[in-house]
Design a protein around this motif. Structure first.
Motif, PDB file in Angstrom:
ATOM      1  N   ALA A   1       0.832  -1.209   0.000  1.00 54.66           N
ATOM      2  CA  ALA A   1       0.000   0.000   0.000  1.00 54.66           C
ATOM      3  C   ALA A   1       0.863   1.253   0.000  1.00 54.66           C
ATOM      4  O   ALA A   1       0.538   2.241  -0.670  1.00 54.66           O
ATOM      5  CB  ALA A   1      -0.930   0.000   1.212  1.00 54.66           C
ATOM      6  N   GLY A   2       1.970   1.223   0.732  1.00 54.97           N
ATOM      7  CA  GLY A   2       2.874   2.366   0.754  1.00 54.97           C
ATOM      8  C   GLY A   2       3.509   2.616  -0.603  1.00 54.97           C
ATOM      9  O   GLY A   2       3.609   3.760  -1.056  1.00 54.97           O
ATOM     10  N   LEU A   3       3.914   1.543  -1.282  1.00 58.75           N
ATOM     11  CA  LEU A   3       4.493   1.704  -2.613  1.00 58.75           C
ATOM     12  C   LEU A   3       3.474   2.251  -3.610  1.00 58.75           C
ATOM     13  O   LEU A   3       3.790   3.133  -4.410  1.00 58.75           O
ATOM     14  CB  LEU A   3       5.061   0.381  -3.114  1.00 58.75           C
ATOM     15  N   VAL A   4       2.266   1.733  -3.563  1.00 57.01           N
ATOM     16  CA  VAL A   4       1.228   2.217  -4.481  1.00 57.01           C
ATOM     17  C   VAL A   4       0.954   3.696  -4.234  1.00 57.01           C
ATOM     18  O   VAL A   4       0.917   4.506  -5.168  1.00 57.01           O
ATOM     19  CB  VAL A   4      -0.063   1.378  -4.339  1.00 57.01           C
ATOM     20  N   GLY A   5       0.780   4.083  -2.980  1.00 59.27           N
ATOM     21  CA  GLY A   5       0.545   5.489  -2.657  1.00 59.27           C
ATOM     22  C   GLY A   5       1.727   6.373  -3.031  1.00 59.27           C
ATOM     23  O   GLY A   5       1.548   7.482  -3.545  1.00 59.27           O
ATOM     24  N   GLY A   6       2.931   5.873  -2.804  1.00 55.73           N
ATOM     25  CA  GLY A   6       4.118   6.637  -3.150  1.00 55.73           C
ATOM     26  C   GLY A   6       4.251   6.856  -4.645  1.00 55.73           C
ATOM     27  O   GLY A   6       4.565   7.963  -5.098  1.00 55.73           O
ATOM     28  N   PHE A   7       3.997   5.815  -5.420  1.00 53.39           N
ATOM     29  CA  PHE A   7       4.097   5.967  -6.868  1.00 53.39           C
ATOM     30  C   PHE A   7       2.968   6.829  -7.434  1.00 53.39           C
ATOM     31  O   PHE A   7       3.157   7.522  -8.432  1.00 53.39           O
ATOM     32  CB  PHE A   7       4.159   4.612  -7.564  1.00 53.39           C
ATOM     33  N   GLN A   8       1.816   6.811  -6.806  1.00 54.26           N
ATOM     34  CA  GLN A   8       0.747   7.716  -7.229  1.00 54.26           C
ATOM     35  C   GLN A   8       1.165   9.168  -6.998  1.00 54.26           C
ATOM     36  O   GLN A   8       0.931  10.038  -7.852  1.00 54.26           O
ATOM     37  CB  GLN A   8      -0.545   7.408  -6.476  1.00 54.26           C
ATOM     38  N   ALA A   9       1.774   9.438  -5.858  1.00 54.68           N
ATOM     39  CA  ALA A   9       2.248  10.801  -5.577  1.00 54.68           C
ATOM     40  C   ALA A   9       3.377  11.183  -6.526  1.00 54.68           C
ATOM     41  O   ALA A   9       3.445  12.320  -6.997  1.00 54.68           O
ATOM     42  CB  ALA A   9       2.719  10.899  -4.125  1.00 54.68           C
ATOM     43  N   LEU A  10       4.248  10.228  -6.829  1.00 50.74           N
ATOM     44  CA  LEU A  10       5.351  10.499  -7.745  1.00 50.74           C
ATOM     45  C   LEU A  10       4.849  10.755  -9.156  1.00 50.74           C
ATOM     46  O   LEU A  10       5.422  11.580  -9.875  1.00 50.74           O
ATOM     47  CB  LEU A  10       6.324   9.319  -7.738  1.00 50.74           C
ATOM     48  N   ALA A  11       3.771  10.092  -9.543  1.00 49.36           N
ATOM     49  CA  ALA A  11       3.193  10.316 -10.876  1.00 49.36           C
ATOM     50  C   ALA A  11       2.664  11.736 -11.021  1.00 49.36           C
ATOM     51  O   ALA A  11       2.577  12.264 -12.131  1.00 49.36           O
ATOM     52  CB  ALA A  11       2.078   9.308 -11.129  1.00 49.36           C
ATOM     53  N   ILE A  12       2.316  12.355  -9.921  1.00 50.10           N
ATOM     54  CA  ILE A  12       1.837  13.737  -9.958  1.00 50.10           C
ATOM     55  C   ILE A  12       3.002  14.717  -9.765  1.00 50.10           C
ATOM     56  O   ILE A  12       3.145  15.684 -10.515  1.00 50.10           O
ATOM     57  CB  ILE A  12       0.751  13.963  -8.893  1.00 50.10           C
ATOM     58  N   SER A  13       3.843  14.461  -8.774  1.00 54.31           N
ATOM     59  CA  SER A  13       4.892  15.432  -8.455  1.00 54.31           C
ATOM     60  C   SER A  13       6.002  15.484  -9.499  1.00 54.31           C
ATOM     61  O   SER A  13       6.598  16.545  -9.708  1.00 54.31           O
ATOM     62  CB  SER A  13       5.489  15.129  -7.084  1.00 54.31           C
ATOM     63  N   GLY A  14       6.278  14.380 -10.162  1.00 53.74           N
ATOM     64  CA  GLY A  14       7.316  14.379 -11.186  1.00 53.74           C
ATOM     65  C   GLY A  14       6.993  15.307 -12.349  1.00 53.74           C
ATOM     66  O   GLY A  14       7.780  16.210 -12.660  1.00 53.74           O
ATOM     67  N   PRO A  15       5.845  15.116 -13.005  1.00 52.82           N
ATOM     68  CA  PRO A  15       5.500  16.036 -14.101  1.00 52.82           C
ATOM     69  C   PRO A  15       5.317  17.485 -13.657  1.00 52.82           C
ATOM     70  O   PRO A  15       5.665  18.409 -14.404  1.00 52.82           O
ATOM     71  CB  PRO A  15       4.185  15.468 -14.633  1.00 52.82           C
ATOM     72  N   VAL A  16       4.782  17.691 -12.467  1.00 57.60           N
ATOM     73  CA  VAL A  16       4.611  19.065 -11.987  1.00 57.60           C
ATOM     74  C   VAL A  16       5.973  19.729 -11.796  1.00 57.60           C
ATOM     75  O   VAL A  16       6.160  20.898 -12.170  1.00 57.60           O
ATOM     76  CB  VAL A  16       3.781  19.086 -10.676  1.00 57.60           C
ATOM     77  N   THR A  17       6.931  19.007 -11.243  1.00 57.72           N
ATOM     78  CA  THR A  17       8.273  19.552 -11.075  1.00 57.72           C
ATOM     79  C   THR A  17       8.921  19.818 -12.431  1.00 57.72           C
ATOM     80  O   THR A  17       9.581  20.852 -12.627  1.00 57.72           O
ATOM     81  CB  THR A  17       9.152  18.584 -10.253  1.00 57.72           C
ATOM     82  N   TYR A  18       8.735  18.917 -13.365  1.00 56.52           N
ATOM     83  CA  TYR A  18       9.286  19.107 -14.712  1.00 56.52           C
ATOM     84  C   TYR A  18       8.697  20.353 -15.374  1.00 56.52           C
ATOM     85  O   TYR A  18       9.415  21.173 -15.949  1.00 56.52           O
ATOM     86  CB  TYR A  18       9.019  17.872 -15.563  1.00 56.52           C
ATOM     87  N   LEU A  19       7.373  20.494 -15.282  1.00 57.88           N
ATOM     88  CA  LEU A  19       6.731  21.670 -15.874  1.00 57.88           C
ATOM     89  C   LEU A  19       7.161  22.960 -15.194  1.00 57.88           C
ATOM     90  O   LEU A  19       7.363  23.984 -15.854  1.00 57.88           O
ATOM     91  CB  LEU A  19       5.209  21.527 -15.820  1.00 57.88           C
ATOM     92  N   ALA A  20       7.303  22.918 -13.883  1.00 58.67           N
ATOM     93  CA  ALA A  20       7.767  24.111 -13.170  1.00 58.67           C
ATOM     94  C   ALA A  20       9.178  24.483 -13.611  1.00 58.67           C
ATOM     95  O   ALA A  20       9.494  25.669 -13.764  1.00 58.67           O
ATOM     96  CB  ALA A  20       7.734  23.865 -11.669  1.00 58.67           C
ATOM     97  N   ASP A  21      10.006  23.482 -13.844  1.00 57.85           N
ATOM     98  CA  ASP A  21      11.365  23.751 -14.288  1.00 57.85           C
ATOM     99  C   ASP A  21      11.388  24.333 -15.702  1.00 57.85           C
ATOM    100  O   ASP A  21      12.202  25.203 -16.008  1.00 57.85           O
ATOM    101  CB  ASP A  21      12.191  22.459 -14.249  1.00 57.85           C
TER     102      ASP A  21
END
Length: 108
Positions: free
Chosen positions: A37-57
């Motif tokens: 459950a922790g891995l699933v939740g972590g990867f869901q958050a990473l799927a959002i934060s990764g592109p957002v960080t890329y776009l911000a950059d």
């Protein structure tokens, strides 16, 4: 580990080797359930934060110029660790409650 142990006293008749093996199996199941459950939740958050960080950059000059590589990486992966911790903790608590409820229901 304390979080999967029953809080009600266990009668002497159920402290046999098979009962202890069952408790160890229950603890292992709780741990694996929390890990998944922790891995699933972590990867869901990473799927959002990764592109957002890329776009911000790419789109925001202040983010690109004022934050170094380590800050950008931390911005992208911190939500992964936060969600991993929160989800796994929730599952561990739920698993412990389930175990207590079952033992109380059975009268042990």
């Amino acid at each position: 580990v304390r979080w999967c142990r029953p809080t009600v006293p266990v009668p002497e008749s159920t402290t046999s080797a098979s009962a202890m093996a069952f408790d160890e199996e229950k603890r292992q199941n709780c741990t694996m359930e929390a890990w998944r459950a922790g891995l699933v939740g972590g990867f869901q958050a990473l799927a959002i934060s990764g592109p957002v960080t890329y776009l911000a950059d790419r789109k925001w000059a202040a983010f690109r110029n004022r934050l170094g590589v380590s800050g950008k990486v931390a911005t992208a992966i911190s939500p992964f660790f936060a969600m991993f911790y929160l989800k796994s903790e929730q599952v561990i608590l739920e698993c412990a409650r389930r175990g207590r409820t079952i033992e109380n229901y059975r009268g042990e």
